[in-house]
Design an enzyme around this catalytic site. Structure first.
Site, mmCIF file in Angstrom:
data_model
loop_
_atom_site.group_PDB
_atom_site.id
_atom_site.type_symbol
_atom_site.label_atom_id
_atom_site.label_comp_id
_atom_site.label_asym_id
_atom_site.label_seq_id
_atom_site.Cartn_x
_atom_site.Cartn_y
_atom_site.Cartn_z
ATOM 1 N N GLU A 174 0.824 -1.208 0.000
ATOM 2 C CA GLU A 174 0.000 0.000 0.000
ATOM 3 C C GLU A 174 0.861 1.263 0.000
ATOM 4 O OE1 GLU A 174 -2.588 -0.653 3.314
ATOM 5 O OE2 GLU A 174 -3.834 -2.074 2.231
ATOM 6 N N HIS A 414 -14.430 -11.413 6.569
ATOM 7 C CA HIS A 414 -13.598 -12.051 7.589
ATOM 8 C C HIS A 414 -12.347 -11.205 7.791
ATOM 9 C CE1 HIS A 414 -15.266 -16.368 6.660
ATOM 10 N NE2 HIS A 414 -16.122 -15.620 7.322
ATOM 11 N N HIS A 483 -7.863 -8.978 1.036
ATOM 12 C CA HIS A 483 -7.231 -7.687 1.285
ATOM 13 C C HIS A 483 -6.015 -7.888 2.194
ATOM 14 C CE1 HIS A 483 -10.251 -4.547 -0.177
ATOM 15 N NE2 HIS A 483 -10.586 -5.717 -0.715
ATOM 16 N N GLU A 502 -6.879 -6.865 -3.030
ATOM 17 C CA GLU A 502 -6.426 -5.490 -2.883
ATOM 18 C C GLU A 502 -4.967 -5.449 -3.338
ATOM 19 O OE1 GLU A 502 -7.079 -2.238 0.676
ATOM 20 O OE2 GLU A 502 -6.036 -4.095 1.132
ATOM 21 N N GLU A 508 -9.716 3.798 0.108
ATOM 22 C CA GLU A 508 -9.878 4.234 1.494
ATOM 23 C C GLU A 508 -8.827 5.246 1.924
ATOM 24 O OE1 GLU A 508 -7.501 0.343 1.730
ATOM 25 O OE2 GLU A 508 -9.112 1.202 0.521
#
Length: 703
Positions: A174, A414, A483, A502, A508
């Site tokens: 990320e 989850h 993710h 992801e 986000e």
């Protein structure tokens, strides 16, 4: 497969080599050539040429082991074979239906000249759009377990390429992309500058896919395919010598980075090689290097658009937990609903109603299960989540029954908090609960430092965790959208219940990141880097760009038109309409594009684009023949020309264009959008203006 036999051909190149290469194989169109040889002291190496230009110069390969000597020299050639392969296979869902898998293969068998006589094979597959090669360790009498300390795969480049990269972080992908020359990559400084709590990078390295553009328009992208029971590969960068070398993700719990039994094959090391940017996206190299479908019929998974209780929690309108309140500066579990819990029966029903009315087939529910009240962050927490027990204000029976009546499927969530052993123990029970209620998709999360401590998200331990979770899920007819994942490497071909993931800075970050969120250049880079690996759950469709009523310091850094375009540009078989219901209801005209746009495609065409600048993609919906076009740009306004020659001749279409308004700007005026009807057929060529950070979306519905 047709075996041609032993092959010896002089691989002449205007470059420096220790000895001439006498084994080579070409791509079917003859544009790519791979040569291989062994030096005088038994060191294996390869080279790659594209259109008579050396792309990869002399690059050595080999392995270090924890419990025995290295396998990098004293090797001799035993046998070589070249073969041709030509097949067509079909995606059960995807960017297209039919996939051509055509390559020429060079299989090289090597053996040690020293006492151990260990054997290793190197296999190259050469396609028109790139190469893949892997190491195969055959069964042998004197060797049954490999403890790999390091893999030495070199990519010795011949040009200081313009490079689009993220750091070789062992825990997260990320990061924002940097654009520098290869010689200017400084991943260590990047990590220090961004100061992300969960990052770990031991050396100057980049994660894959890493994409490069040469002075003559040659485009390269380095990645890997079929990553199973092995450690993820980063690429260590030698900025002085323009060299990349494999650096496997390790573990603090053992010296070896990979522990495995013989026989085994490594993942494929891949290089996409094209002479233009659009061809990178159109390439099927990564999926083609994976094994065929092992699950059989997966028609129980339906590609879909979905809404959900998600964005409102990132905005702070609601929360994941049920009973946490701030008291005297500390979070305290009151055991009572605080009025901000998002996953309530009432709220989820609201999303179900909206989805049912707008051709949206799924609703994701996050924060439905107990454990969020005990979440304490990235470090020093045990597995806190229960994957079958709901909070008191969420009635699973009522919600799923209501959704079924409305033709909508609930998508399970989850969040493991990276506590892998806790999740493993509950997986069968959790998947069985989903099967009971007819839920066929789960979004899994792995936020935080991995438990057991000492493991990293991208190491062999976690590669097996991610893959085994998906394989087990298939037994319950459950598809997985992971993710905080391991990167995509084309395993969706072998296990088509691996639907999306992801593995990038997602939407986000626009809601809360202190650096201002994802800049306008982010997605025009992502399309030519991360998206080459596989489907992305990016969660597009934010209509309330500024959201000042929730957060005044953050916003989405695109125009509204670009948010629509992302449904076509950023591929996934599941696409979220991520904004709040009230924001869609207030904007019914742009919402129409989300209602109409497909998610499963018969064919896809990249109409134009340049890495990091802009891209335009057209996709034909499976089953309807409707076409949808999406185009996005970076911080620069531009005019793009679109030829509609991909449309059927003598076919009428109802065409709606959603484009940036004349005053649109990603920051100054992001909501300025023009929606108009046009007459378009397959002879049309039209210029469209994209605003700074803007986009274009077109629906072409068959009449």
């Amino acid at each position: 497969m047709r075996i041609i036999g032993l092959f010896a051909l002089l691989f002449c190149m205007s470059c420096s080599t220790e000895v001439e290469l006498d084994m080579s194989v070409q791509s079917p169109n003859k544009n790519l050539t791979v040569g291989f040889n062994v030096s005088d002291n038994g060191e294996p190496y390869y080279m790659v040429k594209f259109k008579n230009k050396v792309i990869i110069d002399t690059s050595f390969v080999g392995f270090d082991f924890q419990n025995m000597s290295s396998l990098r020299s004293n090797l001799m050639l035993i046998e070589t074979n070249i073969s041709e392969f030509n097949e067509s296979w079909q995606m059960p869902w995807g960017e297209q239906i039919d996939v051509a898998n055509i390559y020429n293969e060079l299989n090289i068998k090597l053996q040690e000249t020293s006492e151990l006589k260990r054997k290793i094979n190197v296999v190259f597959r050469v396609y028109d759009d790139g190469i893949g090669f892997r190491y195969e360790f055959p069964e042998q009498d004197n060797w049954d377990e490999a403890l790999i300390a390091n893999e030495h795969t070199e990519f010795n480049l011949t040009e200081d390429y313009k490079t689009f990269w993220i750091p070789g972080d062992w825990d997260i992908y990320e990061h924002l992309y940097s654009t520098t020359k290869l010689s200017e990559i400084d991943a260590i400084s990047y990590i220090e500058r961004t100061n992300l709590a969960q990052s770990y990078i031991p050396e100057n390295a980049v994660n894959t896919p890493v994409t490069m553009v040469g002075a003559d328009g040659t485009h390269l992208s380095f990645h890997e395919a079929a990553l199973r029971d092995y450690s993820g590969m980063t690429l260590k960068v030698d900025t002085e010598n323009l060299n990349l070398k494999s650096q496997l993700v390790g573990s603090e719990n053992r010296q070896a980075k990979v522990v495995t039994k013989l026989p085994f094959n490594t993942p494929w090391r891949t290089i996409q090689i094209t002479d233009n940017a659009p061809a990178l996206i159109e390439s099927n190299l990564i999926v083609n290097l994976n094994e065929p479908n092992k699950l059989g019929d997966v028609s129980w998974f339906k590609p879909m658009k979905y809404t959900g209780v998600w964005w409102e929690m990132h905005l702070g309108k609601s929360s994941w937990d049920y009973g946490m309140e701030m008291i005297d500066g500390k979070w305290v579990d009151t055991g009572k609903a605080h009025g901000r819990h998002g996953a309530t029966t009432e709220n989820v029903k609201r999303f179900i109603d909206f989805s049912s009315q707008n051709n949206i087939k799924g609703v994701l529910v996050e924060g439905w299960n107990t454990g969020w009240e005990r979440w304490i962050g990235f470090e020093d927490r045990e597995g806190v989540f229960d994957f079958v027990t709901t909070y008191p204000d969420y009635d699973l029976d009522e919600v799923t029954s209501y959704a079924r009546e409305k033709g909508v499927e609930i998508i399970m969530h989850h969040e493991t908090s990276a506590a892998t052993e806790t999740y493993e123990k509950q997986q069968d029970t959790a998947y069985a609960l989903m099967q009971k209620y007819g839920m066929h998709s789960v979004k899994s999360g792995y936020v935080g430092r991995i438990l057991p401590k000492g493991e990293y998200h991208h190491g062999q331990y976690m590669v097996n965790q991610y893959n085994n979770a998906a394989i087990k899920a298939a037994n319950y007819e459950v598809a997985v959208n992971a993710h905080e994942p391991i990167k995509a490497t084309g395993l969706r071909r072998t296990y088509p219940n691996i639907i999306s993931r992801e593995g990038l800075r997602g939407q986000e970050f626009n809601a809360w990141s202190q650096d201002g969120g994802n800049p306008p250049e982010h997605l025009p880079i992502v399309a030519f880097t991360r998206m080459l690996a596989g489907p992305i759950d990016f969660t597009p469709g934010i209509f309330n760009i500024k959201f000042d009523e929730y957060k005044t310091e953050n916003q989405v850094n695109t125009t509204l038109a670009q948010q629509l375009a992302l449904y076509v540009v950023i591929y996934s078989p599941i696409q979220m309409a991520a904004d709040l219901v009230e924001h869609y209801e207030a904007n019914p005209e742009p919402l129409q594009f989300i209602r109409d746009v497909g998610v499963d495609w018969e064919t896809s065409k990249v109409l134009n684009g340049e890495v990091g600048d802009y891209v335009t993609i057209a996709r034909k919906e499976k089953g309807t023949g409707n076409w949808f076009v999406g185009g996005i740009t970076d911080e620069n306004a531009r005019t793009i020309s679109i030829s509609f020659d991909f449309l059927e001749a003598d076919q009428d279409y109802e065409v709606t264009v959603y484009r940036d308004g004349i005053n649109a700007h990603w920051n100054d005026n992001p909501l300025d959008i023009t929606i108009e009807k046009l007459e378009i057929d397959n002879s049309s060529t039209i210029n469209f203006n994209l605003a700074e950070g803007g986009g274009l979306a077109i629906s072409l519905i068959k009449k």
